[in-house]
Design a protein around this motif. Sequence first.
Motif, PDB file in Angstrom:
ATOM      1  N   VAL A  30      -7.713 -26.691  20.015  1.00 26.04           N
ATOM      2  CA  VAL A  30      -6.411 -27.093  20.721  1.00 26.04           C
ATOM      3  C   VAL A  30      -5.593 -25.610  20.412  1.00 26.04           C
ATOM      4  O   VAL A  30      -5.094 -25.442  21.444  1.00 26.04           O
ATOM      5  N   VAL A  31      -5.784 -24.749  19.645  1.00 27.07           N
ATOM      6  CA  VAL A  31      -4.588 -23.606  19.256  1.00 27.07           C
ATOM      7  C   VAL A  31      -5.563 -22.627  20.766  1.00 27.07           C
ATOM      8  O   VAL A  31      -4.200 -22.212  21.410  1.00 27.07           O
ATOM      9  N   CYS A  32      -6.346 -22.256  20.829  1.00 24.34           N
ATOM     10  CA  CYS A  32      -6.793 -22.064  22.373  1.00 24.34           C
ATOM     11  C   CYS A  32      -6.359 -22.382  23.492  1.00 24.34           C
ATOM     12  O   CYS A  32      -5.589 -21.519  23.937  1.00 24.34           O
ATOM     13  N   ALA A  33      -6.596 -23.841  23.575  1.00 27.07           N
ATOM     14  CA  ALA A  33      -6.025 -24.438  24.843  1.00 27.07           C
ATOM     15  C   ALA A  33      -4.171 -24.393  25.246  1.00 27.07           C
ATOM     16  O   ALA A  33      -3.269 -23.813  26.414  1.00 27.07           O
ATOM     17  N   THR A  34      -3.946 -24.216  23.869  1.00 26.19           N
ATOM     18  CA  THR A  34      -2.113 -24.637  23.405  1.00 26.19           C
ATOM     19  C   THR A  34      -2.182 -23.061  24.206  1.00 26.19           C
ATOM     20  O   THR A  34      -0.856 -22.759  24.694  1.00 26.19           O
ATOM     21  N   LEU A  35      -2.314 -21.512  24.333  1.00 24.50           N
ATOM     22  CA  LEU A  35      -2.502 -20.317  23.765  1.00 24.50           C
ATOM     23  C   LEU A  35      -2.763 -20.076  25.757  1.00 24.50           C
ATOM     24  O   LEU A  35      -1.812 -19.331  26.594  1.00 24.50           O
ATOM     25  N   ALA A  36      -3.747 -20.507  26.042  1.00 23.57           N
ATOM     26  CA  ALA A  36      -4.374 -20.662  26.999  1.00 23.57           C
ATOM     27  C   ALA A  36      -3.100 -21.068  27.602  1.00 23.57           C
ATOM     28  O   ALA A  36      -2.453 -20.210  29.252  1.00 23.57           O
ATOM     29  N   MET A  37      -2.342 -22.805  27.572  1.00 22.35           N
ATOM     30  CA  MET A  37      -1.507 -23.302  28.998  1.00 22.35           C
ATOM     31  C   MET A  37      -0.590 -22.459  28.688  1.00 22.35           C
ATOM     32  O   MET A  37       0.338 -22.114  30.264  1.00 22.35           O
ATOM     33  N   THR A  38       0.010 -21.894  27.965  1.00 18.71           N
ATOM     34  CA  THR A  38       1.536 -20.870  27.836  1.00 18.71           C
ATOM     35  C   THR A  38       1.267 -20.170  28.577  1.00 18.71           C
ATOM     36  O   THR A  38       1.831 -18.803  28.950  1.00 18.71           O
ATOM     37  N   GLY A  39      -0.085 -19.034  28.625  1.00 10.06           N
ATOM     38  CA  GLY A  39      -0.240 -17.996  29.772  1.00 10.06           C
ATOM     39  C   GLY A  39      -0.304 -16.978  28.076  1.00 10.06           C
ATOM     40  O   GLY A  39       0.016 -15.378  28.518  1.00 10.06           O
ATOM     41  N   VAL A  40      -0.269 -16.583  27.052  1.00  5.49           N
ATOM     42  CA  VAL A  40      -0.315 -15.953  26.189  1.00  5.49           C
ATOM     43  C   VAL A  40      -1.640 -15.398  26.080  1.00  5.49           C
ATOM     44  O   VAL A  40      -1.615 -14.752  25.482  1.00  5.49           O
ATOM     45  N   ILE A  41      -2.941 -16.611  26.138  1.00  8.89           N
ATOM     46  CA  ILE A  41      -4.156 -15.638  25.560  1.00  8.89           C
ATOM     47  C   ILE A  41      -4.426 -14.689  26.887  1.00  8.89           C
ATOM     48  O   ILE A  41      -3.503 -14.451  27.493  1.00  8.89           O
ATOM     49  N   ASN A  42      -4.949 -14.144  25.857  1.00 10.50           N
ATOM     50  CA  ASN A  42      -5.580 -12.682  27.165  1.00 10.50           C
ATOM     51  C   ASN A  42      -7.233 -12.329  26.356  1.00 10.50           C
ATOM     52  O   ASN A  42      -7.640 -13.116  25.570  1.00 10.50           O
TER      53      ASN A  42
END
Lengths: 816, 61
Positions: free
Chosen positions: A775-787
């Motif tokens: 869930v944490v990862c998905a949230t980060l990825a959806m908001t575009g902040v994941i790298n």
Amino acid sequence: MRTEAPAEARCDHCSLPVPPGLFDPEADHQFCCAACATAYEVIHSCGLEQYYTLRQRLDDTPSAAMGAAASDHYDRYDDPAFHDLYVEASEDGLLCVELHVVGMHCAACVWLIEAVPGAAPGVVESRVDLGRSMVRLTWEPERIRLSKIARLIDSLGYPTQPTRGAALRALERREDRRLLILLAVAGAVAGNVMLIALALYGGSVRWLGGWMAPEHQLFFRWISAGLGVLAVAWPGGVFLRGALASLRVRRLHLDLPIALALVIGAAWGLANTIRDTGEIYFDSLTTVIFLLLIGRWIQRKQQRRAAGAVELLYRVTPTSVRLVRDGATEQVPIETLIPGAIVEVRAGETVPVDGVVVDGESDIDASTLTGESWPVRAAPGVNATAGGVNLRAPIRVRVEASGEDTRVGRLMRLVEESAQRRAPIVRLADAITGWFVGAVLILATLTAVAWLLIDPSRAVDNAVALLIVTCPCALGLATPLAVLVAIGRASRRGILIKGGDALERLARPGLVLLDKTGTLTLGKAALVRWEGDESIKPLVAALEAQVAHPIAAALVESIGAAGAHTIDHVEHTVGAGVAGHVDGRRLIIGSQAFVTSHVGALTEWTVGAIERCAAEALTPIVIAADGAPAAVAGLGDPIRDDAQPALDKLRAGGWRLGICSGDDPRVVRAVGARLGIDPADCIGAATPEDKLSRVREELHHGPVVMVGDGVNDAAALSAATVGIAVHGGAEVSLESADVACNAPGIAPIAELVAGATRTIHAIRRNLAASLFYNVVCATLAMTGVINPLIAAVLMPVSSVTVITLSFRARTFEPEA
Amino acid sequence: MSVLYIVVPLALVIVAAAIGAFVWATRTGQFDDLSTPGVRVLFDDEPTRKPADQPDNDGNQ
């Protein structure tokens, strides 16, 4: 000059004849081979000489016939039928078989079992697999027979049993090896891509002074792209094929999002490598493949196979019989028997066929087949069923059915059918997977669409990032790891769990159906009640020791060895009782009618005592001394000491209890009453088929755990949600159950159920932890902040969390 | 840093060799049984020779 070995020279270690070449007239001890001499020396130097005296004592007792029967058991190892089923022929005329070795557990065992048969002429190799308790024997059929090798191993104290067809095992081994190679490739690639990724990340952190020349960066990206594509195409192919299969049957499977992430991630990473811009995710992709394959590998180790009917039957009945023809007997394979033939069954042997006794009188112990605690009398005209053990004297039986047509043969077919018909359970992880896969696919689409509206240049990047970071590697590890740890700990507590799903099947409480004879009770008759004069007990034992009868044997064993007594005037009336003089006192021991006929009417007290015995479903034996009733002994099958506390624990856990036994309904109800089980749930006189249908019927209402020990329980065990075979059970019941207890009593069952509940909790914790990370990862990825760096860190952290949780779960630890 | 162009491919060759060795070891069954070899090292010497192959050393043949 060489001295001829006396004909009777026998090896001091294994009792086999000493070959003349090895006979040494000077030596104190003679050995048939160098290995025996060494084994003898080792056993002596360890101070274990007791082994030999113990063995000798066993040989001298009347049970020598039993010993002979046990070694007869190995005659079937030379049967063509046995060879078809278990033996593998190799190209150079050698034969090869894998046998299960009972009681092998340490380095010394391995050494004995490898060295002793290995030194016998004709044996090419004896190779032990300690983990699976197997020995692989290769031998030259012209020089030695398998039965001889098996007897040699048996003489060391390790009985052997044949195991499944070698062809099937070879197939499985190939599959194991293939998966192991994939695992190794995935691991090697993941490690190397990670090293390169470290350089790439380090080079991109400029404020740390990191800097990398663009051409080096491009070089590294190409290398990780190459390795990444290799990982996706080769070890990752497992998931791609799985996803294709799940598409074909139109069901959501965990392989689907994995394959999607692998393919899209690899394609996008490759595109970015070629364009020399944007993120490449090969470090995460290769780690995902490696971790997921670890999960697969563990899961594979937990699978269990069901045995076939033919093979089960093989464990119950002998394959060769003694055919009586023109007054003489000859050993023939059981397949050649036709109905009407006469076979001889000696004391200690298993009845090989269904038929009618035509000659001889004996007792047959059919308890594993019928659940009846008392042996059945065999006399001319009485039916004998295959699988019963002839206890006393040789009998001759006219064949009515043999092999798969016998009652026990049909029963074994039922076992096989039930195992195949059993509904697979929906595993917790699979149930979550459906939701998980759907959610990931929807979220990925949403992300792509939303970012197309906000910033089209980042849409694909973010969607791909989401697919990769939510890749369920912790989810894939959660269940197998928790189960692996639980199974390992349970086996150290004497509970052998054969299928990984057995623990999950125990998650919901339901009905526990218990067999009585041998499960709740000890399975053999003993003195349970004694009313009256205690002082005549030794005299009773002394008199009964003169009689060969199951009741007499039970009395003698319960009371203990009698001292020296003068006994005379012994008269034994078959089926009634015995009378005689012991130390000058006249004793009459037997049924109520028998004693009454000798001493006249019984006293009121005696009748009361008999009624009290009957109320507990015990067999009353009246003892009269010097013409007057002196005591009443109640014989029965005593309930195990640990039964009550174990059942209380099960009840506390929300389980309903029931008894389903082949024994007399009154006995079953009496045992049920003693243990506080509702009489309505105590079913007696149940045939194996009744047990099976009871289990099937109860399955409509909820999970059914069947606990049993005999051949008669086998079908019910394999049909139940979970079948548990208790310690000392028949081999067939061990084979058809999901769980086999290696510790005596039924306490392990309560422990198993409690441990299973804790394992389910551990699985849930694991699933929760891995879902949390997703869930944490998905949230980060959806908001575009994941790298890629965050993805690369979160991925192993979530897996490490799951691993730590699994190993810290207190599933089968002893209670503090 | 042009040494990278030699060292990194070299590393990959070594990895390939390691994988090759592992594949060979697996195919020859060296990972089929992981527990017995561990205790087998405890045996002092080779298993005793077969009596049939043993030369008679008392010279009285």
